[in-house]
Design a protein around this motif. Structure first.
Motif, short mmCIF file in Angstrom:
data_model
loop_
_atom_site.label_atom_id
_atom_site.label_comp_id
_atom_site.label_asym_id
_atom_site.label_seq_id
_atom_site.Cartn_x
_atom_site.Cartn_y
_atom_site.Cartn_z
N UNK A 102 0.66 -1.29 -0.22
CA UNK A 102 0.07 0.05 0.05
C UNK A 102 0.92 1.17 0.15
N UNK A 103 0.85 2.06 -1.05
CA UNK A 103 1.72 3.18 -1.04
C UNK A 103 3.07 2.87 -0.85
N UNK A 104 3.41 1.73 -1.66
CA UNK A 104 4.80 1.19 -1.77
C UNK A 104 5.38 0.53 -0.25
N UNK A 105 4.47 0.57 0.78
CA UNK A 105 4.64 -0.12 2.09
C UNK A 105 4.20 -1.35 2.38
N UNK A 106 4.78 -2.24 2.82
CA UNK A 106 4.27 -3.61 2.96
C UNK A 106 3.47 -3.60 4.22
N UNK A 107 2.17 -4.08 3.96
CA UNK A 107 1.03 -4.27 4.77
C UNK A 107 0.76 -5.77 5.00
N UNK A 108 0.65 -6.19 6.29
CA UNK A 108 0.43 -7.57 6.67
C UNK A 108 -1.05 -7.81 6.75
N UNK A 109 -1.41 -9.03 6.34
CA UNK A 109 -2.70 -9.54 6.43
C UNK A 109 -2.92 -10.89 7.15
N UNK A 110 -1.78 -11.62 6.94
CA UNK A 110 -1.79 -13.02 7.66
C UNK A 110 -0.52 -13.14 8.27
N UNK A 111 -0.33 -13.67 9.40
CA UNK A 111 0.79 -13.88 10.34
C UNK A 111 1.06 -15.10 10.69
N UNK A 112 2.18 -15.56 10.75
CA UNK A 112 2.70 -16.88 11.57
C UNK A 112 2.65 -16.59 12.77
N UNK A 113 3.21 -17.87 13.78
CA UNK A 113 3.45 -17.58 15.01
C UNK A 113 4.60 -17.29 15.58
N UNK A 114 5.48 -17.20 14.75
CA UNK A 114 6.84 -16.62 15.35
C UNK A 114 7.79 -17.88 15.48
N UNK A 115 9.09 -17.41 15.50
CA UNK A 115 10.25 -18.35 15.83
C UNK A 115 11.22 -17.52 16.65
N UNK A 116 11.74 -18.17 17.91
CA UNK A 116 12.67 -17.21 18.67
C UNK A 116 14.13 -17.38 18.13
N UNK A 117 14.90 -16.47 18.03
CA UNK A 117 16.30 -16.22 17.59
C UNK A 117 16.91 -15.37 18.72
N UNK A 118 18.14 -16.15 19.17
CA UNK A 118 18.88 -15.59 20.37
C UNK A 118 20.01 -15.53 20.07
N UNK A 119 20.70 -14.42 20.31
CA UNK A 119 22.18 -14.17 19.57
C UNK A 119 22.91 -13.79 20.82
#
Length: 121
Positions: A102-119
């Motif tokens: 939308x106006x060259x900006x990404x807009x989210x419609x559907x989401x995943x549950x996520x995954x943890x990244x620890x550095x």
């Protein structure tokens, strides 16, 4: 309804690499631009980057530009986030999203549950 499942998170030392995957259930996956976001404890969700439906164009947040790369394989209904030169400040829950521009900006419609990244430092 697009169902998204992330994988590939884990614990890595600073300077290391990880590749996250996001698999979609929807066979129309190839029609969707895809994005990656992250949320660190106590912070708001942050845009990481996005890729157009045909994979021809990618955009990134300044904080990850030059270190992270988004790609996709429409035949496998999967989008990837390759993360190199990881820093402790990259620690977060990473989520993928299917959406639109939308106006060259990404807009989210559907989401995943996520995954943890620890550095670790």
């Amino acid at each position: 309804q697009v169902q998204l499942v992330e994988s590939g998170g884990g614990l890595v030392q600073a300077g290391g690499s990880l590749r996250l995957s996001c698999a979609a259930s929807e066979r129309t996956f190839s029609r969707y631009p895809m994005g990656w976001f992250r949320q660190a404890p106590g912070k708001e969700r942050e845009f990481v980057g996005a890729i157009t439906s045909n994979g021809g164009t990618t955009t990134y947040a300044n904080s990850v530009k030059g270190r992270f790369t988004i790609s996709r394989d429409n035949a496998k209904n999967t989008v990837y986030l390759q993360m190199n030169s990881l820093k402790p400040e990259d620690t977060a829950v990473y989520s993928c999203a299917a959406g639109h521009y939308q106006l060259r900006r990404f807009v989210s419609d559907y989401w995943g549950q996520g995954t943890q990244v620890t550095v670790s430092s």
